[in-house]
Design an enzyme around this catalytic site. Structure first.
Site, PDB file in Angstrom:
ATOM      1  N   HIS A  96      12.595 -54.479-103.061  1.00  0.00           N
ATOM      2  CA  HIS A  96      14.019 -53.364-101.909  1.00  0.00           C
ATOM      3  C   HIS A  96      12.395 -53.170-100.833  1.00  0.00           C
ATOM      4  CE1 HIS A  96      11.274 -50.701-105.041  1.00  0.00           C
ATOM      5  NE2 HIS A  96      11.794 -50.251-103.285  1.00  0.00           N
TER       6      HIS A  96
HETATM    7  P1  TYD Z   1      11.484 -49.360-109.569  1.00  0.00           P
HETATM    8  O1  TYD Z   1      11.158 -48.582-107.580  1.00  0.00           O
HETATM    9  O2  TYD Z   1      12.242 -50.344-109.544  1.00  0.00           O
HETATM   10  O3  TYD Z   1      10.441 -49.885-109.468  1.00  0.00           O
HETATM   11  P2  TYD Z   1       9.419 -51.656-108.316  1.00  0.00           P
HETATM   12  O4  TYD Z   1      10.302 -50.613-106.527  1.00  0.00           O
HETATM   13  O5  TYD Z   1       7.585 -51.343-108.613  1.00  0.00           O
HETATM   14  O6  TYD Z   1       9.925 -52.284-108.991  1.00  0.00           O
HETATM   15  O7  TYD Z   1      11.030 -48.127-109.773  1.00  0.00           O
HETATM   16  C1  TYD Z   1      10.936 -48.761-111.581  1.00  0.00           C
HETATM   17  C2  TYD Z   1      12.028 -47.197-112.444  1.00  0.00           C
HETATM   18  O8  TYD Z   1      11.068 -46.163-112.612  1.00  0.00           O
HETATM   19  C3  TYD Z   1      13.209 -46.989-111.916  1.00  0.00           C
HETATM   20  O9  TYD Z   1      14.100 -46.727-112.979  1.00  0.00           O
HETATM   21  C4  TYD Z   1      12.969 -45.616-110.925  1.00  0.00           C
HETATM   22  C5  TYD Z   1      11.604 -44.979-111.731  1.00  0.00           C
HETATM   23  N1  TYD Z   1      10.774 -43.823-110.732  1.00  0.00           N
HETATM   24  C6  TYD Z   1      11.077 -43.147-110.999  1.00  0.00           C
HETATM   25  O10 TYD Z   1      11.403 -42.055-111.441  1.00  0.00           O
HETATM   26  N2  TYD Z   1      10.096 -42.170-109.598  1.00  0.00           N
HETATM   27  C7  TYD Z   1       9.816 -42.780-108.564  1.00  0.00           C
HETATM   28  O11 TYD Z   1       9.256 -41.752-107.895  1.00  0.00           O
HETATM   29  C8  TYD Z   1       9.451 -44.509-108.919  1.00  0.00           C
HETATM   30  C9  TYD Z   1       8.685 -45.074-108.212  1.00  0.00           C
HETATM   31  C10 TYD Z   1      10.341 -44.938-109.689  1.00  0.00           C
END
Ligand code: TYD
Length: 139
Positions: A53
């Site tokens: 993303h």
């Molecule tokens: P995500 O951004 O999809 O992780 P990555 O980019 O590493 O694959 O986040 C994973 C999950 O965690 C998603 O359900 C959102 C949650 N999240 C939060 O609630 N707060 C945060 O600060 C972050 C980074 C993620």
């Protein structure tokens, strides 16, 4: 080191002795942004990837606290990849870039310092949408 265009190296100092290794990076707020949030990622199976993303506003600093992982970023056109290793430098990524994290070592722990609180609206979740957004010059 190959030239970096999107990522910026964040220097760290290592203090190693018989008690272990202490790694420090200073003055991050004045050099990059005011840190509003930290998070860390662990237990990622080696075959898994994360990210895929872009963020519209969010700026981030990436470190490997343990192990290593590959950080691949893009402006929608060109890709740039670095290996982030524990006990070496971190990387700064400004807003408006695509990111992919992969090739995690089994002991990898990723530490991320972020300029904003969590905001689901700040994410761009497909590469096509990201390229369109870049073309519009919205960043
Ligand atoms: P995500 O951004 O999809 O992780 P990555 O980019 O590493 O694959 O986040 C994973 C999950 O965690 C998603 O359900 C959102 C949650 N999240 C939060 O609630 N707060 C945060 O600060 C972050 C980074 C993620």
């Amino acid at each position: 080191m190959t030239d970096l265009h999107f990522l910026e190296v964040v220097e760290v100092d290592l203090f190693k002795d018989q008690r272990g290794c202490l790694v420090v990076s200073e003055s991050l707020n004045s050099a990059y942004f005011e840190v509003k949030r930290i998070y860390y990622i662990s237990s990622t199976p080696t075959e898994e990837s994360r990210g895929f993303h872009a963020h519209k506003k969010l700026k981030q600093l990436f470190f490997a606290v343990s192990g290593s992982f590959d950080l691949k970023v893009s402006d929608g056109d060109v890709f740039e990849t670095v290996k982030v290793n524990a006990e070496s430098n971190g990387y700064f990524l400004k807003n408006g870039f695509w990111r992919e994290l992969s090739n995690f070592s089994s002991d990898a722990i990723v530490l991320v310092l972020a300029s904003e609180n969590y905001d689901a609206q700040d994410y761009i979740k497909t590469f096509d949408e990201f390229k369109e957004w870049r073309k519009r010059g919205a960043y």
